[in-house]
Design a protein around this motif. Structure first.
Motif, PDB file in Angstrom:
ATOM      1  N   VAL A  85     -16.018  64.702  18.974  1.00  0.00           N
ATOM      2  CA  VAL A  85     -15.992  63.496  19.700  1.00  0.00           C
ATOM      3  C   VAL A  85     -17.198  62.780  19.397  1.00  0.00           C
ATOM      4  O   VAL A  85     -17.200  61.650  19.052  1.00  0.00           O
ATOM      5  CB  VAL A  85     -15.489  63.573  20.820  1.00  0.00           C
ATOM      6  CG1 VAL A  85     -15.972  62.507  22.020  1.00  0.00           C
ATOM      7  CG2 VAL A  85     -14.292  64.027  21.380  1.00  0.00           C
ATOM      8  N   PHE A  86     -18.186  63.567  19.447  1.00  0.00           N
ATOM      9  CA  PHE A  86     -19.591  63.016  19.341  1.00  0.00           C
ATOM     10  C   PHE A  86     -19.781  62.380  17.988  1.00  0.00           C
ATOM     11  O   PHE A  86     -20.393  61.315  17.738  1.00  0.00           O
ATOM     12  CB  PHE A  86     -20.587  64.078  19.638  1.00  0.00           C
ATOM     13  CG  PHE A  86     -22.175  63.587  19.540  1.00  0.00           C
ATOM     14  CD1 PHE A  86     -22.701  63.002  20.357  1.00  0.00           C
ATOM     15  CD2 PHE A  86     -22.773  64.175  18.422  1.00  0.00           C
ATOM     16  CE1 PHE A  86     -24.092  62.359  20.180  1.00  0.00           C
ATOM     17  CE2 PHE A  86     -24.085  63.502  18.130  1.00  0.00           C
ATOM     18  CZ  PHE A  86     -24.575  62.593  19.045  1.00  0.00           C
ATOM     19  N   THR A  87     -19.447  63.330  17.102  1.00  0.00           N
ATOM     20  CA  THR A  87     -19.637  62.852  15.574  1.00  0.00           C
ATOM     21  C   THR A  87     -18.971  61.675  14.986  1.00  0.00           C
ATOM     22  O   THR A  87     -19.329  60.637  14.797  1.00  0.00           O
ATOM     23  CB  THR A  87     -19.330  63.921  14.784  1.00  0.00           C
ATOM     24  OG1 THR A  87     -20.074  65.202  15.048  1.00  0.00           O
ATOM     25  CG2 THR A  87     -19.782  63.694  13.139  1.00  0.00           C
ATOM     26  N   GLY A  88     -17.619  61.650  15.753  1.00  0.00           N
ATOM     27  CA  GLY A  88     -16.887  60.299  15.190  1.00  0.00           C
ATOM     28  C   GLY A  88     -17.156  59.299  16.019  1.00  0.00           C
ATOM     29  O   GLY A  88     -17.251  58.107  15.604  1.00  0.00           O
ATOM     30  N   ALA A 126     -13.443  70.936  15.209  1.00  0.00           N
ATOM     31  CA  ALA A 126     -14.116  69.756  15.190  1.00  0.00           C
ATOM     32  C   ALA A 126     -14.010  68.827  14.127  1.00  0.00           C
ATOM     33  O   ALA A 126     -13.839  67.580  14.330  1.00  0.00           O
ATOM     34  CB  ALA A 126     -15.754  70.527  14.935  1.00  0.00           C
ATOM     35  N   GLY A 127     -13.272  69.274  13.051  1.00  0.00           N
ATOM     36  CA  GLY A 127     -12.835  68.219  11.944  1.00  0.00           C
ATOM     37  C   GLY A 127     -11.664  67.661  12.369  1.00  0.00           C
ATOM     38  O   GLY A 127     -11.521  66.135  12.394  1.00  0.00           O
ATOM     39  N   ALA A 143     -15.914  57.830  25.697  1.00  0.00           N
ATOM     40  CA  ALA A 143     -15.825  59.073  24.785  1.00  0.00           C
ATOM     41  C   ALA A 143     -16.206  60.175  25.719  1.00  0.00           C
ATOM     42  O   ALA A 143     -15.536  61.335  25.553  1.00  0.00           O
ATOM     43  CB  ALA A 143     -17.140  58.975  23.870  1.00  0.00           C
ATOM     44  N   PHE A 144     -16.939  60.152  26.864  1.00  0.00           N
ATOM     45  CA  PHE A 144     -17.116  61.461  27.569  1.00  0.00           C
ATOM     46  C   PHE A 144     -15.857  61.903  28.269  1.00  0.00           C
ATOM     47  O   PHE A 144     -15.954  62.865  28.343  1.00  0.00           O
ATOM     48  CB  PHE A 144     -18.335  61.014  28.492  1.00  0.00           C
ATOM     49  CG  PHE A 144     -18.537  62.485  29.486  1.00  0.00           C
ATOM     50  CD1 PHE A 144     -19.579  63.478  28.785  1.00  0.00           C
ATOM     51  CD2 PHE A 144     -18.271  62.231  30.834  1.00  0.00           C
ATOM     52  CE1 PHE A 144     -19.724  64.509  29.775  1.00  0.00           C
ATOM     53  CE2 PHE A 144     -18.647  63.572  31.549  1.00  0.00           C
ATOM     54  CZ  PHE A 144     -19.223  64.314  30.737  1.00  0.00           C
ATOM     55  N   THR A 145     -15.177  60.854  28.738  1.00  0.00           N
ATOM     56  CA  THR A 145     -13.999  61.468  29.368  1.00  0.00           C
ATOM     57  C   THR A 145     -13.004  62.324  28.500  1.00  0.00           C
ATOM     58  O   THR A 145     -12.399  63.070  28.878  1.00  0.00           O
ATOM     59  CB  THR A 145     -12.870  60.076  29.983  1.00  0.00           C
ATOM     60  OG1 THR A 145     -12.658  59.374  28.984  1.00  0.00           O
ATOM     61  CG2 THR A 145     -14.039  59.443  31.012  1.00  0.00           C
TER      62      THR A 145
END
Length: 374
Positions: A85-88, A126-127, A143-145
């Motif tokens: 999520v963070f990377t995306g 992750a991918g 995003a955090f949710t």
């Protein structure tokens, strides 16, 4: 039996096996459905998240893992989702969404997960999650949710397993009965192949015997899951002796399957080469198949199969008599019958030494006394 009739019988058997497999997995299927629904409800109605996609997905993935590794795996899933999520979100914010961005996001997310010392599951998660985040862009502030939704799904999965683990307690015994019943069916087909000189059936039975190992692998997984459930769930710890008793069957069952494969392979060779097998040995195989079915029935009915000891003891006594007309294949089969008797006696609860003592020494009119094959 003609080829068409045999194919029809095999089709019916496969259909019954598939239905039985579906029924045996129905608890898991329903559990996944309820877990997904509860995870969505908590994230959507209780926490008021918009489209909490990751909550039900994580719940289903977590419930699908073997329980013995579920705590660690759920943590990996949640970390994997967080990295993805963070990377995306980071790439979408700076570079937008497109074909090349998608490829770069997957490589970066999986590389970060690998640098964190993750296993293949975490790296794959992750991918996968970075792909979803990149292609399904969240609204601002969401995003955090999505990370929290993954946490909710994992926690719901663990809760379902701890408070409603009836299947992990019941299924090991059911699977043990399935394995033992398969042994009996293979023995019965072996007798038919030898009696009818049916080389095709002998080959099919040998393939079936070789494929039986996966059933034991499933029993191992179910037993490990059941033990993990009763140890972690305060509501189920009283069931530990019963679950452990099924786990104790794994070693003699493994030996029985190995001995069965040797027996069936030799029976197939005897059929292919048209070697005669004494009628007395065929009767031993028939009796062993029937006794094995009795053991399976008692296991299915949640009873230790102590009633089968009488039949096994009788087979052991009869198997001590060497038929002088038997060739190499017949003698190998007789030896494997005696070994399987020891294995099956252990399934009835006897320790190995006592089970061995139930098998008398071999004797025959022209053969000196030899120790029993154990």
């Amino acid at each position: 039996m003609t080829t068409v009739a045999r194919a029809a019988q095999r089709s019916r058997t496969e259909a019954r096996d598939r239905v039985r497999r579906m029924v045996s997995r129905m608890f898991f299927i329903v559990q996944c459905g309820l877990g997904a629904a509860v995870a969505w409800w908590v994230a959507s109605d209780v926490l008021h998240h918009t489209r909490p996609f990751f909550a039900p997905v994580t719940a289903i993935i977590s419930l699908g893992m073997s329980f013995g590794q579920r705590l660690r795996r759920v943590t990996e899933v949640m970390i994997g989702v967080a990295v993805g999520v963070f990377t995306g979100d980071l790439f979408v914010h700076f570079f937008g969404s497109g074909v090349w961005q998608l490829g770069v996001v997957v490589v970066v997310a999986m590389s970060i997960a690998a640098l964190l010392g993750a296993g293949m599951l975490l790296i794959s998660q992750a991918g996968a999650q970075s792909v979803i985040v990149t292609t399904l862009v969240a609204a601002p502030g969401q995003a955090f949710t999505r990370w929290l939704d993954a946490v909710i799904g994992g926690l719901v999965a663990l809760l379902f397993t701890l408070v409603a683990p009836a299947a992990p307690l019941r299924r090991p015994r059911q699977q043990a009965a399935v394995v033992v019943r398969e042994l009996g069916a293979i023995l019965a087909d072996t007798v038919r192949a030898l009696a009818d000189h049916d080389a095709d059936l002998a080959s099919a039975t040998l393939a079936r015997a070789r494929a039986s190992e996966h059933m034991l692998d499933e029993l191992r997984a179910l037993s490990a899951e059941g033990i993990a459930v009763v140890r972690l769930s305060p509501l189920r710890r009283r069931h530990l002796p019963g679950v452990q008793a099924i786990a104790d069957l794994l070693e003699p069952l493994d030996r029985a399957i190995r001995n069965l494969r040797v027996l069936v392979r030799r029976a197939a060779i005897a059929t292919w080469r048209e070697e005669p097998v004494p009628t007395a040995y065929l009767q031993l195989l028939t009796a062993l198949a029937q006794t094995t079915e009795d053991i399976a029935r008692e296991l299915q009915e949640r009873r230790l199969p102590v009633n089968a000891r009488t039949g096994l003891h009788r087979i052991a006594e009869l198997s001590a008599v060497i038929d002088p007309s038997a060739g190499l294949s017949g003698e190998v089969m007789r030896a494997q019958i005696r070994s399987m008797v020891v294995d099956l006696l252990m399934l009835t609860g006897l320790p190995q030494d006592e089970a061995r003592d139930q098998v008398p020494e071999s004797f025959g009119p022209t053969t000196p006394t030899t120790p029993a094959d154990r």
